[in-house]
Design a protein around this motif. Structure first.
Motif, PDB file in Angstrom:
ATOM      1  N   THR A  45      26.184  16.842 -67.107  1.00  0.00           N
ATOM      2  CA  THR A  45      26.362  16.987 -68.550  1.00  0.00           C
ATOM      3  C   THR A  45      26.956  18.344 -68.908  1.00  0.00           C
ATOM      4  O   THR A  45      26.578  19.361 -68.346  1.00  0.00           O
ATOM      5  CB  THR A  45      24.996  16.847 -69.267  1.00  0.00           C
ATOM      6  N   PHE A  46      27.894  18.319 -69.857  1.00  0.00           N
ATOM      7  CA  PHE A  46      28.414  19.571 -70.398  1.00  0.00           C
ATOM      8  C   PHE A  46      28.669  19.418 -71.889  1.00  0.00           C
ATOM      9  O   PHE A  46      28.779  18.309 -72.410  1.00  0.00           O
ATOM     10  CB  PHE A  46      29.675  20.046 -69.662  1.00  0.00           C
ATOM     11  N   GLU A  55      30.533  20.443 -81.893  1.00  0.00           N
ATOM     12  CA  GLU A  55      30.281  20.398 -80.451  1.00  0.00           C
ATOM     13  C   GLU A  55      30.178  18.955 -79.990  1.00  0.00           C
ATOM     14  O   GLU A  55      29.641  18.098 -80.694  1.00  0.00           O
ATOM     15  CB  GLU A  55      28.980  21.124 -80.122  1.00  0.00           C
ATOM     16  N   ILE A  56      30.680  18.693 -78.792  1.00  0.00           N
ATOM     17  CA  ILE A  56      30.624  17.361 -78.189  1.00  0.00           C
ATOM     18  C   ILE A  56      29.930  17.496 -76.842  1.00  0.00           C
ATOM     19  O   ILE A  56      30.290  18.358 -76.034  1.00  0.00           O
ATOM     20  CB  ILE A  56      32.032  16.774 -78.009  1.00  0.00           C
ATOM     21  N   VAL A  57      28.931  16.656 -76.619  1.00  0.00           N
ATOM     22  CA  VAL A  57      28.209  16.648 -75.347  1.00  0.00           C
ATOM     23  C   VAL A  57      28.666  15.428 -74.561  1.00  0.00           C
ATOM     24  O   VAL A  57      28.603  14.299 -75.052  1.00  0.00           O
ATOM     25  CB  VAL A  57      26.678  16.601 -75.561  1.00  0.00           C
ATOM     26  N   LEU A  58      29.163  15.647 -73.344  1.00  0.00           N
ATOM     27  CA  LEU A  58      29.594  14.564 -72.466  1.00  0.00           C
ATOM     28  C   LEU A  58      28.711  14.515 -71.236  1.00  0.00           C
ATOM     29  O   LEU A  58      28.349  15.548 -70.679  1.00  0.00           O
ATOM     30  CB  LEU A  58      31.049  14.774 -72.032  1.00  0.00           C
ATOM     31  N   LYS A  59      28.379  13.286 -70.840  1.00  0.00           N
ATOM     32  CA  LYS A  59      27.523  13.060 -69.672  1.00  0.00           C
ATOM     33  C   LYS A  59      28.206  12.046 -68.765  1.00  0.00           C
ATOM     34  O   LYS A  59      28.773  11.061 -69.234  1.00  0.00           O
ATOM     35  CB  LYS A  59      26.160  12.536 -70.132  1.00  0.00           C
ATOM     36  N   LYS A  60      28.109  12.302 -67.455  1.00  0.00           N
ATOM     37  CA  LYS A  60      28.637  11.346 -66.484  1.00  0.00           C
ATOM     38  C   LYS A  60      27.811  10.070 -66.577  1.00  0.00           C
ATOM     39  O   LYS A  60      26.597  10.096 -66.406  1.00  0.00           O
ATOM     40  CB  LYS A  60      28.540  11.938 -65.076  1.00  0.00           C
ATOM     41  N   LYS A  61      28.474   8.947 -66.856  1.00  0.00           N
ATOM     42  CA  LYS A  61      27.776   7.673 -67.032  1.00  0.00           C
ATOM     43  C   LYS A  61      27.971   6.727 -65.848  1.00  0.00           C
ATOM     44  O   LYS A  61      27.104   5.930 -65.542  1.00  0.00           O
ATOM     45  CB  LYS A  61      28.275   6.961 -68.300  1.00  0.00           C
ATOM     46  N   GLU A  62      29.145   6.808 -65.213  1.00  0.00           N
ATOM     47  CA  GLU A  62      29.452   5.876 -64.130  1.00  0.00           C
ATOM     48  C   GLU A  62      30.441   6.533 -63.182  1.00  0.00           C
ATOM     49  O   GLU A  62      31.367   7.222 -63.619  1.00  0.00           O
ATOM     50  CB  GLU A  62      30.068   4.592 -64.708  1.00  0.00           C
ATOM     51  N   VAL A  63      30.239   6.342 -61.887  1.00  0.00           N
ATOM     52  CA  VAL A  63      31.196   6.813 -60.890  1.00  0.00           C
ATOM     53  C   VAL A  63      31.461   5.695 -59.891  1.00  0.00           C
ATOM     54  O   VAL A  63      30.541   5.031 -59.434  1.00  0.00           O
ATOM     55  CB  VAL A  63      30.707   8.084 -60.148  1.00  0.00           C
TER      56      VAL A  63
END
Length: 131
Positions: A45-46, A55-63
């Motif tokens: 997450t960043f 501000e926008i918070v992005l999180k890895k959801k799928e790889v």
């Protein structure tokens, strides 16, 4: 609303690009010049902000190694995803395209379409120089 960046050619293997984008700290090097904040919250997450924007918070959801990384909104009022699609051209060359997908009311979509389109284009075109 769906937006796509141009397809960008990168002289790296899909695995190299996947590894680079999989480390969210590397997204800081892809951000546009008008970034006012970038902070890694954890391994997945960043948070970032562009001047004049919230501000926008992005999180890895799928790889899906080595071809796809999906980042999604982590909290907030807007639900959207940013997907990096990585396709091999040959052993040492790949194409990367970013897809932005969000569910917005028509007024919001009209307001953010231009800035979001420019943002994902900047991210994509920065990849070859950052890796």
């Amino acid at each position: 609303m769906n937006l796509q960046s141009p397809k960008i050619s990168v002289s790296k293997s899909p695995q190299d690009i996947f590894d680079f984008l999989g480390n969210i700290k590397n997204f800081e090097s892809l951000m546009p010049e008008n970034i006012s904040k970038f902070e890694v919250l954890d391994n997945d997450t960043f948070v970032f902000a562009l001047k004049g924007m919230p501000e926008i918070v992005l999180k890895k959801k799928e790889v899906v190694a080595p071809n796809k990384i999906v980042l999604g909104a982590a909290g907030g009022k807007l639900d959207f995803s940013l997907t990096a699609n990585i396709n091999a051209v040959n052993d040492s060359s790949s194409e990367v395209q970013l897809d932005f997908e969000g569910d917005f009311n028509p007024m919001m979509a009209m307001m953010i379409k231009g800035p979001i389109g420019k943002f994902i284009e900047t991210l994509a075109t920065s990849i070859p120089n950052a890796i």
